[in-house]
Design a protein around this motif. Structure first.
Motif, mmCIF file in Angstrom:
data_model
loop_
_atom_site.group_PDB
_atom_site.id
_atom_site.type_symbol
_atom_site.label_atom_id
_atom_site.label_comp_id
_atom_site.label_asym_id
_atom_site.label_seq_id
_atom_site.Cartn_x
_atom_site.Cartn_y
_atom_site.Cartn_z
ATOM 1 N N THR A 135 -24.205 37.506 -16.511
ATOM 2 C CA THR A 135 -23.629 38.659 -17.207
ATOM 3 C C THR A 135 -23.033 39.644 -16.204
ATOM 4 N N ASP A 189 -17.047 30.374 -16.738
ATOM 5 C CA ASP A 189 -18.460 30.575 -17.036
ATOM 6 C C ASP A 189 -19.083 29.200 -17.232
ATOM 7 N N TYR A 195 -24.074 26.556 -18.192
ATOM 8 C CA TYR A 195 -24.758 25.350 -18.707
ATOM 9 C C TYR A 195 -24.310 24.087 -17.964
ATOM 10 N N LYS A 232 -30.390 29.523 -16.499
ATOM 11 C CA LYS A 232 -30.175 28.317 -17.287
ATOM 12 C C LYS A 232 -30.585 27.076 -16.515
ATOM 13 N N LYS A 272 -32.584 36.661 -14.293
ATOM 14 C CA LYS A 272 -31.234 37.203 -14.124
ATOM 15 C C LYS A 272 -30.733 37.066 -12.682
#
Ligand code: PMP
Ligand code: GLN
Length: 388
Positions: A97, A198, A201, A232, A240
């Protein structure tokens, strides 16, 4: 409120908080917000615990600890053959983020256009708009989530600064194919643009699908910023810890945003993630195989109830079409209904579309399947009991 920032004062609370609170209120199994219910490798957690006691515990280097930047660079080479200079081409962030935030802050000027492929992760639009940029939306629609070539091309102009690409994609579970990436890369070159990729995953891929970073395509090495998330990769979402890999010509300015947004990320966590990247590759390989089994279990449960499950190639999420079930109401109503009545939480997919998109599907629900088998079984039983 009106004299505060217009954009944020006009926003609601993120759907993940809203639906998690609703799930907690009804003592529901939370298949809404995406987080595993088993923590990642014990060796990584022990590593961090030791460092919390012994140090370092003061500010880390602004761009990230050398141990983690080296490990991220090595990972790029190991998985994708990308030759990344750890000193100038890796920036450690407080989660993906923060990585997204500082990439957008560092790259965009007011009036720039950003090509965004929806349904997209919920922080994308507010961050793009807060930077004064204009979102140019490309809509993927169920059931196949194909990339519409004409709409994609039409979204580019001489004002295009960058493409925001998420693959494997939340919430659809789509993994972009090489031909799709080639199409995007061709337009990026034609319009002299960049891409923020991004790829949180990246390791959570199923069947024989393969994650291809856009950065590995010809001409893309200098134009892409690749974002990863240890949350992840190592099932440690609360930590984070994120990282950006990309050309120093981009990253040096993005670091100027990062230095004033957060400056640095907790050193014990950085060090432990470096350890994980170097020593615990088996963890996420096993995790992907386990997740595939969980996806299949939830898919057959939902299909058994008459819902139609869309193809899922990666991520934590599965999308179900509630139309065949004959529920009267929107996807949001359905999620509220199952949370309150069956005590199983989920997320309505329509929230991931731009508010002005015409014909947004209101018949899709996102279920998170990264939960223990017994939890998924209990969720299945509750759904069977209340929806049959
Ligand atoms: N991008 C996507 C597509 C996500 O799904 C998420 C959250 N899971 C993030 C970014 C944020 O990741 P992090 O928790 O590392 O900030
Ligand atoms: N990425 C997670 C999801 O899509 C949520 C993260 C968050 O709550 N901010 O469910």
């Amino acid at each position: 409120m009106s004299n505060l920032n217009h954009l944020f004062s006009g926003l609601g609370t993120t759907v993940f908080t809203v639906m998690s609170e609703l799930a907690a209120k009804h003592d529901a199994i939370n298949l809404g917000q995406g987080f595993p219910d088993v923590d990642g490798p014990e060796a990584v957690r022990r590593h961090a615990a030791g460092l919390l006691l012994d140090g370092p515990n003061q500010y880390a280097a602004m761009t990230g600890m050398p141990e983690l930047r080296k490990a991220v660079a090595a990972d790029n080479l190991r998985h994708y053959g990308l030759d990344i200079d750890w000193q100038s081409e890796v920036l450690v962030t407080s989660g993906a983020t923060e990585a997204l935030t500082v990439c957008l802050m560092g790259m965009l000027n007011p009036g720039d256009e950003v090509v965004m492929i929806e349904p997209f992760y919920d922080c994308y639009l507010p961050l793009v708009e807060r930077a004064g940029a204009v979102a140019k939306i490309v809509s993927l629609m169920p059931p196949e989530w194909e990339l519409p070539e004409a709409q994609l091309r039409a979204a580019f102009s001489n004002k295009t600064k960058l493409v925001l690409l998420n693959s494997p994609m939340n919430p659809t579970g789509k993994v972009f194919t090489r031909p799709e990436l080639e199409l995007i890369a061709g337009l990026i070159e034609e319009f002299d643009a960049y891409a923020i990729c991004d790829e949180v995953y990246e390791h959570l891929i199923f069947d024989d699908h393969k994650h291809i970073p856009l950065m590995t395509l010809p001409g893309m090495r200098e134009r892409c910023l690749r974002i990863g998330s240890a949350g992840k990769t190592f099932s440690l979402t609360g930590w984070k810890v994120g990282y950006i890999s990309g050309s120093s010509s981009l990253l040096s300015t993005i670091a100027k945003a990062h230095q004033y947004v957060i400056f640095c990320t907790p050193p014990a966590l950085q060090h432990a993630i470096a350890y994980g990247l170097e020593n615990c590759g088996e963890f996420y390989k096993t995790l992907a195989a386990e997740l595939q089994g969980k996806r299949d279990f939830l898919k057959s449960t939902l299909e058994g109830l008459g819902l139609k499950v869309l193809p899922v190639d990666g991520t934590y999420f599965l999308t179900a079409d509630i139309t065949p079930f004959g529920f009267e109401g929107t996807d949001y109503d359905f999620c509220k209904f199952i949370t309150e009545k069956a005590r199983v939480g989920a997320i309505p997919t329509s929230v991931f579309y731009h508010p002005e998109t015409p014909n947004v599907p209101h018949n899709l629900v996102r279920f998170c399947f990264c939960k223990r088998d017994e939890v998924l079984s209990e969720a299945a039983q509750r759904l069977q009991q209340h929806l049959r």
